[in-house]
Design an enzyme around this catalytic site. Structure first.
Site, PDB file in Angstrom:
ATOM      1  N   HIS A  19       0.835  -1.217   0.000  1.00 46.41           N
ATOM      2  CA  HIS A  19       0.000   0.000   0.000  1.00 46.41           C
ATOM      3  C   HIS A  19       0.867   1.263   0.000  1.00 46.41           C
ATOM      4  O   HIS A  19       0.433   2.313   0.470  1.00 46.41           O
ATOM      5  CB  HIS A  19      -0.955   0.027   1.195  1.00 46.41           C
ATOM      6  CG  HIS A  19      -1.683  -1.263   1.416  1.00 46.41           C
ATOM      7  ND1 HIS A  19      -2.906  -1.544   0.853  1.00 46.41           N
ATOM      8  CD2 HIS A  19      -1.322  -2.385   2.101  1.00 46.41           C
ATOM      9  CE1 HIS A  19      -3.288  -2.766   1.203  1.00 46.41           C
ATOM     10  NE2 HIS A  19      -2.339  -3.302   1.949  1.00 46.41           N
ATOM     11  N   SER A  35      15.208  21.602 -16.197  1.00 46.16           N
ATOM     12  CA  SER A  35      14.003  22.361 -16.510  1.00 46.16           C
ATOM     13  C   SER A  35      14.417  23.664 -17.163  1.00 46.16           C
ATOM     14  O   SER A  35      15.461  24.224 -16.828  1.00 46.16           O
ATOM     15  CB  SER A  35      13.229  22.618 -15.217  1.00 46.16           C
ATOM     16  OG  SER A  35      12.410  23.760 -15.365  1.00 46.16           O
ATOM     17  N   LYS A  61      16.241  21.760 -11.005  1.00 43.76           N
ATOM     18  CA  LYS A  61      15.624  20.484 -11.357  1.00 43.76           C
ATOM     19  C   LYS A  61      16.548  19.500 -12.063  1.00 43.76           C
ATOM     20  O   LYS A  61      17.341  19.876 -12.910  1.00 43.76           O
ATOM     21  CB  LYS A  61      14.407  20.726 -12.282  1.00 43.76           C
ATOM     22  CG  LYS A  61      13.217  21.357 -11.619  1.00 43.76           C
ATOM     23  CD  LYS A  61      12.604  20.508 -10.507  1.00 43.76           C
ATOM     24  CE  LYS A  61      11.764  19.378 -11.037  1.00 43.76           C
ATOM     25  NZ  LYS A  61      10.499  19.823 -11.610  1.00 43.76           N
ATOM     26  N   GLU A  88      10.482   8.188 -16.975  1.00 42.64           N
ATOM     27  CA  GLU A  88       9.134   8.730 -17.227  1.00 42.64           C
ATOM     28  C   GLU A  88       8.654   8.352 -18.628  1.00 42.64           C
ATOM     29  O   GLU A  88       7.501   7.999 -18.840  1.00 42.64           O
ATOM     30  CB  GLU A  88       9.134  10.252 -17.069  1.00 42.64           C
ATOM     31  CG  GLU A  88       9.259  10.712 -15.629  1.00 42.64           C
ATOM     32  CD  GLU A  88       9.355  12.228 -15.540  1.00 42.64           C
ATOM     33  OE1 GLU A  88       8.312  12.860 -15.330  1.00 42.64           O
ATOM     34  OE2 GLU A  88      10.462  12.781 -15.692  1.00 42.64           O
TER      35      GLU A  88
END
Ligand code: ARG
Length: 460
Positions: free
Chosen positions: A158, A279, A285, A292
């Site tokens: 979970h 970024s 970043k 991804e």
């Protein structure tokens, strides 16, 4: 015959440019050229042995095809949309080069059995490549698993800290998944490796063909036994794409974990800069673009599976032009898979593990609570009671903002006097890991055994 289309004698007017573009497949199916030529050469040789074609015709065909292959490789082959697809482009080029022998090549054959053969020949080769890439990725994961057999990380259920596990054990979970993916590829290859050639348009042919000969020349393991089925079936492609989808789902899950672990909130690992981008606006970043995109591309491959299975549904026997739509999803599935597997093995080799952060996370989630319950059971307490005792101890430790292993012995004994000094051996994450020393368990010793088992499997 001066019409540009091989079959256009029957027609009074040419197709419009739009229809030509709509029905043509040359832009994408020319990648089958090499396998189309392989198939044609085997077909010609079989016709020669069956005395349908002369030795001289077949020698000319071989000579012409060798030239065409060179033209394709050097990029000088003139592909034309007027000739619709790869099959007619190559045949026309052959005829331009060698004359009538080129026109005789298509004897006893149809584009329907030809294209089905080409795809199978091509896919068979691609599956070989994919299988070796899967195994290379497994090898990279095994190295990581071996280095980190003793590294403790929180195992989750979970997405809540559950029990300590070895990071190596976690990596081995993916080795297992990939092992099944490899099995599925091998199994699906058996059904890809069957020859439709000889089925002609749909009913077979009146020429004295010897399909065993063609199959032997093309190294097909089996021959499709029903001509109608052979030209219309694409279930081998659907099956392959289903196996590819599962593989991408596995890599998507791993990607999701890498993305979480890279986040400073977790801080479990780092991946090499070459798999990340920055970024354009936020200077701080470092984004995990590669995992991804793998996660994103899994959706793309599953989309191709849906496209192919929908393509097949409701098609009456035998060949229908619908089947031309099998190629782009199939090609893109293979390309996506091959690129993803290549990049992934490299990325796994660029993972840096941060064991201190993993251990700190284990210490925050009462990950050894089950171990304490098991300890009490071994001292004679029924499990349900020990569950309750430990729940009270966890509650107390939580209030004190301490881990169970940080509570003093007299405090622990206030929950049960069965608890003694040796409890600290099971309350540490390392003790917890070592205690699960059985087949499939997370003990470092088991991790090392599994690494050895997989290395041996991969070596064979
Ligand atoms: N380009 C076609 C395909 O990919 C080849 C088979 C064409 N056959 C036909 N009867 N029109 O399926």
């Amino acid at each position: 015959m001066n019409n540009s289309k091989t079959w256009s004698g029957r027609f009074n007017e040419p197709v419009s440019e739009l229809v030509k573009k709509y029905t043509g497949s040359i832009d994408f199916d020319k990648r089958l050229a090499k396998w189309d030529i392989q198939g044609s050469l085997a077909h010609a040789e079989m016709l020669r042995q069956a005395e349908v074609l002369s030795d001289e015709d077949v020698a000319n065909i071989q000579q012409g095809m060798a030239e065409i292959l060179k033209e394709i490789e050097s990029g000088t082959m003139p592909w034309s949309l007027d000739l619709e697809d790869v099959h007619m482009n190559i045949e026309r080029r052959l005829t331009d080069k060698i004359g009538d022998a080129g026109k005789r090549l298509h004897t006893g054959r149809s584009r329907n059995d030809q294209v089905a053969t080409d795809i199978r020949l091509w896919l068979r080769d691609e599956i070989n490549e994919i299988r070796s890439l899967i195994q290379a990725l497994q090898a990279a994961l095994l190295d990581l698993a071996e280095q980190h057999a003793d590294t403790v990380m929180p195992g989750f259920t979970h997405l809540q800290v559950a029990q300590p596990v070895s990071f190596g054990h976690h990596m081995l979970a993916y080795v297992e998944m990939l092992g099944r993916d490899d099995e599925r590829m091998a199994d699906c290859r058996k059904r890809v490796n069957r020859m439709p050639l000889g089925s002609a348009a749909l009913a077979g042919t009146t020429y004295p063909i010897q399909r065993e000969t063609t199959a032997r020349l093309l190294k097909f393991e089996q021959i499709c036994q029903n001509s109608l089925d052979a030209v219309s079936d694409r279930d081998f492609a659907i099956e392959f794409t289903a196996a590819a989808s599962l593989l991408m789902v596995h890599l998507s899950r791993l990607s999701e974990e890498l993305i979480l672990w890279i986040s400073p909130r977790f801080g479990f690992i780092d991946i090499a800069d070459r798999f990340c981008t920055g970024s354009s606006i936020m200077p701080q970043k470092k984004n995990p673009d590669v995992p991804e995109l793998v996660r994103g591309k899994s959706g793309r491959v599953i989309g191709h599976l849906t496209a192919l299975i929908m393509l097949m549904k409701s098609q009456p026997l035998a060949y229908n032009k619908d089947n031309q739509e099998d190629k782009e999803p199939l090609f893109d599935t293979v390309d996506t898979l091959v690129d993803t597997l290549r990049i992934y093995a490299d990325m796994v080799r660029g993972i840096t593990v941060k064991p201190e952060n993993m251990r700190a996370a284990v210490m925050q989630g009462f990950a050894t609570a089950t171990d304490l319950a098991d300890y009490l059971v071994k001292k004679g307490m029924p499990f349900r009671d020990s569950h309750e005792v430990v729940a009270l101890a966890v509650r107390h430790a939580d209030e004190q903002e301490m881990d169970l292993s940080e509570l003093p012995l007299d405090k622990l004994r206030s929950f049960s006097d069965l608890i003694e000094e040796d409890v600290y051996q099971v309350l540490t994450p390392e003790g917890s890991l070592n205690a699960r020393n059985h087949l499939g368990g997370t003990a470092p010793e088991q991790v090392r055994l599994q690494v050895a088992r997989w290395r041996e499997l991969l070596a064979n």
